[in-house]
Design a protein around this motif. Structure first.
Motif, PDB file in Angstrom:
ATOM      1  N   LYS A  34       0.835  -1.206   0.000  1.00  0.00           N
ATOM      2  CA  LYS A  34       0.000   0.000   0.000  1.00  0.00           C
ATOM      3  C   LYS A  34       0.873   1.260   0.000  1.00  0.00           C
ATOM      4  O   LYS A  34       0.595   2.233  -0.690  1.00  0.00           O
ATOM      5  N   GLU A  35       1.944   1.194   0.780  1.00  0.00           N
ATOM      6  CA  GLU A  35       2.814   2.360   0.883  1.00  0.00           C
ATOM      7  C   GLU A  35       3.655   2.590  -0.376  1.00  0.00           C
ATOM      8  O   GLU A  35       4.208   3.654  -0.577  1.00  0.00           O
ATOM      9  N   GLU A  36       3.751   1.530  -1.197  1.00  0.00           N
ATOM     10  CA  GLU A  36       4.577   1.638  -2.386  1.00  0.00           C
ATOM     11  C   GLU A  36       4.046   2.673  -3.366  1.00  0.00           C
ATOM     12  O   GLU A  36       4.783   3.257  -4.134  1.00  0.00           O
ATOM     13  N   HIS A  37       2.731   2.886  -3.334  1.00  0.00           N
ATOM     14  CA  HIS A  37       2.123   3.772  -4.331  1.00  0.00           C
ATOM     15  C   HIS A  37       2.052   5.200  -3.846  1.00  0.00           C
ATOM     16  O   HIS A  37       1.097   5.617  -3.236  1.00  0.00           O
ATOM     17  N   THR A  38       3.096   5.954  -4.065  1.00  0.00           N
ATOM     18  CA  THR A  38       3.068   7.375  -3.748  1.00  0.00           C
ATOM     19  C   THR A  38       3.464   8.137  -4.992  1.00  0.00           C
ATOM     20  O   THR A  38       4.515   7.900  -5.564  1.00  0.00           O
ATOM     21  N   ALA A  39       2.601   9.030  -5.402  1.00  0.00           N
ATOM     22  CA  ALA A  39       2.902   9.840  -6.574  1.00  0.00           C
ATOM     23  C   ALA A  39       3.380  11.197  -6.103  1.00  0.00           C
ATOM     24  O   ALA A  39       2.941  11.686  -5.066  1.00  0.00           O
ATOM     25  N   THR A  40       4.297  11.793  -6.826  1.00  0.00           N
ATOM     26  CA  THR A  40       4.792  13.118  -6.477  1.00  0.00           C
ATOM     27  C   THR A  40       4.553  14.060  -7.642  1.00  0.00           C
ATOM     28  O   THR A  40       4.817  13.712  -8.783  1.00  0.00           O
ATOM     29  N   TYR A  41       4.040  15.241  -7.325  1.00  0.00           N
ATOM     30  CA  TYR A  41       3.855  16.267  -8.347  1.00  0.00           C
ATOM     31  C   TYR A  41       4.631  17.482  -7.910  1.00  0.00           C
ATOM     32  O   TYR A  41       4.403  18.021  -6.840  1.00  0.00           O
ATOM     33  N   ASP A  67      -1.082   7.373  -2.349  1.00  0.00           N
ATOM     34  CA  ASP A  67      -0.816   8.669  -1.734  1.00  0.00           C
ATOM     35  C   ASP A  67      -0.309   9.654  -2.773  1.00  0.00           C
ATOM     36  O   ASP A  67       0.305   9.267  -3.758  1.00  0.00           O
ATOM     37  N   LEU A  68      -0.538  10.935  -2.481  1.00  0.00           N
ATOM     38  CA  LEU A  68      -0.101  11.975  -3.417  1.00  0.00           C
ATOM     39  C   LEU A  68       0.630  13.065  -2.652  1.00  0.00           C
ATOM     40  O   LEU A  68       0.121  13.594  -1.671  1.00  0.00           O
ATOM     41  N   VAL A  69       1.842  13.346  -3.093  1.00  0.00           N
ATOM     42  CA  VAL A  69       2.621  14.424  -2.490  1.00  0.00           C
ATOM     43  C   VAL A  69       2.753  15.540  -3.512  1.00  0.00           C
ATOM     44  O   VAL A  69       3.181  15.285  -4.639  1.00  0.00           O
ATOM     45  N   ILE A  70       2.368  16.748  -3.131  1.00  0.00           N
ATOM     46  CA  ILE A  70       2.519  17.878  -4.043  1.00  0.00           C
ATOM     47  C   ILE A  70       3.544  18.826  -3.470  1.00  0.00           C
ATOM     48  O   ILE A  70       3.403  19.300  -2.347  1.00  0.00           O
ATOM     49  N   VAL A  71       4.603  19.069  -4.215  1.00  0.00           N
ATOM     50  CA  VAL A  71       5.642  19.979  -3.782  1.00  0.00           C
ATOM     51  C   VAL A  71       5.427  21.291  -4.520  1.00  0.00           C
ATOM     52  O   VAL A  71       5.876  21.478  -5.638  1.00  0.00           O
TER      53      VAL A  71
END
Ligand SMILES: Nc1ncnc2c1ncn2[C@@H]1O[C@H](COP(=O)(O)OP(=O)(O)OP(=O)(O)O)[C@@H](O)[C@H]1O
Ligand SMILES: [Mg+2]
Lengths: 265, 225
Positions: free
Chosen positions: B103-110, B125-129
């Protein structure tokens, strides 16, 4: 000569695109650059009036793309300098009278003879805006320090980015230092925090602009006026000169901005 | 579970995972698996994962592989102290390592600002920088982390996961959606302008008692303990 197409746009209407187009065009011409400015607000022309060239229009941009006239027949020479020409908008037609491809073709032709081709964009994000965006090498976005104008500018910046038009800079127009000081108006930094593109100028609210427009003499000809001074700085920055910003109610950059900038590297 | 398994690892090459405890059948299984894949893993980084029983045969297995052209770069076991580390490659201990779950493997970054009219969707999960401006939308089936100002509309737990949260350095959204819940900011704040934004603390929105609540990150972390 390999000219540069500079598009002036905003999203929201009435924020000062035409006023800025006139001042930037005339300012660059007075500094010796060869400039042609095209009013792409077809159906709502007024760049000719701001430049005081209204009574000289015979042919317009629609006549050019429809090949009713030769290109040079529709180029109206400015009365103050030989370096500036205007191509007026058609008044009896609408924005669908020209296509983006036609404007690209026209500007490519003009690039041979001019340093700058300045396009005054209509408001909005529809066809008329696309006509002004497609040929652009650089885009100047105009906003006023109001939430609605800033949001529309943000929308336009997003559209420009997704069309790979990444050479952008910002003019904040009609800023009122008194109101900013009182906290009743967004400051330059508040606007930049949202839009996050390079700033090329801050033009203060100037009540004289109405009469400058009525007489067809843009601010840049009134070198002591506040707006004239601001446009003079903008011209210098466009020409690559390093001019410091007149600070209007400066605020410290927050730690947040620093962190974001760090990650952006 | 298969007795012997070769897993591809991102960036890290391959891992040979052994779940059999009898040395005879280990070598037999290895022979079968290598027949089809030894050409793929030769000259890459290969680790060997053993359990507490078959780690006894570490040296035998390593030699067996070496004879077949595969050299092991590291041995992965649960507890370093339970193995004789002489004459074997470096040992990686699992005991103190948190292995990322699927589950933790799926992190997208924008990276970048999300502007008016734009949207991002992510599985997991989605991380927006960057900043998320007004009138933009972000959707994630998992958590949303905004390392910037959030003025747009986030939908965490898109599809129904009510354990998802929305984190932002500075949270100003007029509306927040988590799972099937929606909350909106009080009317007085509806037109939150930038000029009112103070340098406030990071905040987290989450579901508590069938309501979306917003708490400072500091308080939220305390609740989780
Ligand atoms: N700095 C300023 N101070 C005071 N008035 C200004 C200033 N800039 C522009 N104005 C006034 O705002 C009005 C709109 O300006 P302008 O026509 O340049 O905007 P525009 O963006 O081209 O509008 P449109 O979207 O209709 O084409 C005009 O009446 C102009 O005189
Ligand atoms: Mg205009």
């Amino acid at each position: 000569m390999a000219g540069k197409v500079l598009t002036i746009t905003s999203g929201k209407g009435g924020v000062g695109k035409s006023t800025s187009s006139a001042n930037i065009s005339l300012g660059l011409a007075l500094r010796g650059k060869k400039v042609v400015t095209i009013d792409l607000d077809i159906g709502l022309r007024n760049l000719d009036m701001i430049l005081g060239l209204e009574n000289r229009i015979v042919y317009d941009v629609v006549n050019i793309v429809e090949k009713v006239c030769k290109l040079n027949q529709a180029m109206i020479k400015d009365k103050r300098t030989d370096n500036l020409y205007l191509i007026a908008a058609a008044q009896t037609r609408d924005k669908s009278a020209v296509t983006a491809e036609q404007i690209v073709e026209l500007t490519e032709e003009l690039k041979k003879d001019f340093d700058y081709i300045i396009l005054d964009s209509p408001a909005g994000i529809e066809g008329g805006f696309k006509n002004a965006m497609m040929p652009a090498d650089e885009v100047i976005i105009i906003t006023t320090p109001e939430i609605s104008a800033v949001r529309d500018a943000d929308r336009v910046i997003g559209i420009l980015e997704s069309n790979n038009k990444t050479e952008m800079s910002l003019i904040i127009n009609r800023i009122n230092p008194e109101l900013v000081k009182k906290g009743d108006m967004m400051s330059k930094d508040d606007v930049l925090q949202v839009l996050n593109i390079p700033l090329i100028g801050v033009v203060p609210e100037d009540k004289n602009i109405v009469s400058y427009t009525n007489t067809g003499e843009p601010s840049i000809l009134h070198s002591q006026s506040e707006s004239g001074l601001a446009y003079k700085n903008i011209i210098q920055r466009i020409m690559g000169e390093n001019v410091p910003f007149m600070e209007i109610n400066e605020k410290k950059t927050g730690i947040l901005t620093s962190i974001i900038n760090f990650f952006k590297e | 579970m298969e007795k012997v398994l070769i897993k591809g690892k991102n960036f890290l090459g391959f891992e040979i995972d052994i779940n059999e405890n009898d040395i005879k059948s280990i070598t037999k299984e290895l022979q079968i698996v290598l027949a089809s894949s030894s050409h793929l893993i030769k000259n890459t980084i290969v680790t060997l994962k053993l359990n507490s029983k078959n780690q006894l045969f570490a040296k035998d297995i390593i030699n067996f592989l070496k004879e077949r052209g595969i050299s092991i770069n590291a041995v992965v076991i649960n507890d370093k102290n339970s193995i004789n580390q002489e004459d074997i490659p470096p040992v990686i201990e699992l005991k103190n390592t948190h292995t990322v779950t699927s589950k933790e493997e799926h992190t997208a970054t924008y990276k970048g600002n999300l502007r008016n009219g734009q949207s991002v969707k992510a599985n997991g999960d989605l991380v927006i920088v960057g900043n998320v401006n007004s009138n933009s939308y972000i959707y994630a089936t998992g958590n949303i982390f905004v390392l910037g100002d959030l003025y747009g509309i986030p939908h965490a737990g898109y599809g129904g996961d009510e354990h998802s949260v929305v984190f932002a350095f500075s949270l100003h959204s007029p509306q927040i959606r988590i799972g099937d819940f929606i909350t909106r900011s009080p009317e007085e704040e509806a037109n939150t302008s930038v000029k009112n934004s103070k340098m406030n603390e990071p905040e987290v929105a989450y579901i508590d008692n069938n309501n979306i609540v917003i708490n400072s990150y500091r308080e939220w972390i305390k609740l989780k303990e």
